[in-house]
Design a protein around this motif. Structure first.
Motif, short mmCIF file in Angstrom:
data_model
loop_
_atom_site.label_atom_id
_atom_site.label_comp_id
_atom_site.label_asym_id
_atom_site.label_seq_id
_atom_site.Cartn_x
_atom_site.Cartn_y
_atom_site.Cartn_z
N THR A 1 24.45 -0.29 -4.57
CA THR A 1 23.61 -0.54 -5.85
C THR A 1 22.88 -1.97 -5.54
OG1 THR A 1 25.59 0.42 -7.06
CG2 THR A 1 24.17 -1.42 -8.37
N VAL A 2 23.38 -2.81 -4.76
CA VAL A 2 22.62 -4.02 -4.46
C VAL A 2 21.30 -3.74 -3.71
CG1 VAL A 2 22.46 -6.22 -3.00
CG2 VAL A 2 24.69 -5.76 -4.34
N VAL A 3 21.29 -2.60 -2.92
CA VAL A 3 20.01 -2.38 -2.33
C VAL A 3 19.21 -1.32 -3.17
CG1 VAL A 3 19.09 -0.67 -0.56
CG2 VAL A 3 21.01 -2.37 0.01
N LYS A 4 19.96 -0.61 -3.94
CA LYS A 4 19.29 0.18 -4.89
C LYS A 4 18.24 -0.81 -6.01
CE LYS A 4 17.74 3.94 -6.98
NZ LYS A 4 16.89 4.89 -6.32
N LEU A 5 19.07 -1.80 -6.33
CA LEU A 5 18.31 -2.71 -7.42
C LEU A 5 17.06 -3.55 -6.77
CD1 LEU A 5 21.51 -4.09 -9.16
CD2 LEU A 5 19.65 -2.70 -10.22
N VAL A 6 17.13 -3.63 -5.55
CA VAL A 6 15.99 -4.34 -4.77
C VAL A 6 14.88 -3.26 -4.84
CG1 VAL A 6 15.18 -4.94 -2.71
CG2 VAL A 6 17.19 -5.89 -3.35
N GLU A 7 15.22 -1.85 -4.44
CA GLU A 7 14.17 -1.00 -4.42
C GLU A 7 13.66 -0.94 -5.90
OE1 GLU A 7 15.92 2.80 -3.17
OE2 GLU A 7 16.58 1.49 -1.16
N MET A 8 14.52 -0.76 -6.80
CA MET A 8 13.93 -0.69 -8.32
C MET A 8 13.10 -1.82 -8.71
SD MET A 8 17.40 1.10 -9.94
CE MET A 8 16.78 1.12 -11.66
N THR A 9 13.31 -3.18 -8.34
CA THR A 9 12.80 -4.16 -8.94
C THR A 9 11.46 -4.53 -8.06
OG1 THR A 9 14.33 -5.67 -7.90
CG2 THR A 9 14.58 -4.95 -10.19
N ARG A 10 11.18 -3.84 -6.92
CA ARG A 10 10.15 -4.01 -6.10
C ARG A 10 8.76 -4.06 -6.87
NH1 ARG A 10 11.71 -1.32 -1.56
NH2 ARG A 10 12.77 -3.14 -0.61
N ASP A 11 7.84 -5.04 -6.79
CA ASP A 11 6.27 -5.07 -7.32
C ASP A 11 5.61 -4.35 -6.30
OD1 ASP A 11 6.36 -6.07 -10.05
OD2 ASP A 11 6.91 -7.97 -8.88
#
Length: 182
Positions: free
Chosen positions: A172-182
């Motif tokens: 989930t930590v990694v997925k949140l980074v992907e989801m919030t990448r500009d």
């Protein structure tokens, strides 16, 4: 200019209690004027774009709106995507070599220092370990969170008094980074 953020809700949709359906949560974020809204899993993870540069104001707004909509308070942590990427980059454990269930990050609403956890005899919990980062705690639990004695000790109210803390597994930590990448 706008920023991608993640909202991490604490303690929802567990055992059928404190239900926050993700479709309604996405709608609520949209009603608050946020864009590019997406959720991940049912445990209260959302990404959204906002013109606000104040994560504390966003958090307060979101907590008020959730209580107003769902009828109960929910603690939130709101962080920009860049911060989330920094948390991943700063991981003190070999994340690529571990199973996702073995590595967790607890996000705090404010900075914490090692003195807060000094009463804990970390050596007694080996091979489990924790390390502090920037408003985050990294937990290595080789047998998973559900069996972790260290996680239980770290979650004691005395150690977390005055903090909002919410944990996510490494996937989930990694997925949140992907989801919030500009």
């Amino acid at each position: 200019m706008s920023t991608m953020y993640a909202a991490l809700l604490r303690g929802i949709n567990v055992g059928g209690h404190r239900r926050v359906p993700m479709a309604e949560f996405r709608a609520l974020l949209g009603e608050l004027g946020h864009e590019d809204v997406a959720t991940h899993l049912q445990s209260g993870n959302a990404a959204f774009r906002s013109a606000s540069g104040d994560e504390d104001a966003l958090r307060a707004e979101l907590e008020r709106a959730i209580e107003g909509r769902f009828g109960f308070p929910v603690d939130c942590v709101v962080r920009p995507g860049g911060y989330l990427a920094d948390v991943v980059a700063a991981c003190p454990f070999p994340a690529a070599e571990l199973e996702a269930k073995q590595l967790h990050v607890t996000y705090f609403d404010k900075p914490v220092d090692t003195a807060r956890f000094a009463p804990l005899d970390a050596e007694a919990f080996r091979p489990e370990e924790f390390r502090l980062g920037d408003r985050a705690l990294y937990l290595y639990a080789p047998d998973g969170l559900g069996r972790s004695k260290l996680a239980a000790a770290l979650g004691r109210p005395a150690l977390n008094r005055g903090l909002v803390a919410t944990s996510r597994n490494w996937n989930t930590v990694v997925k949140l980074v992907e989801m919030t990448r500009d």
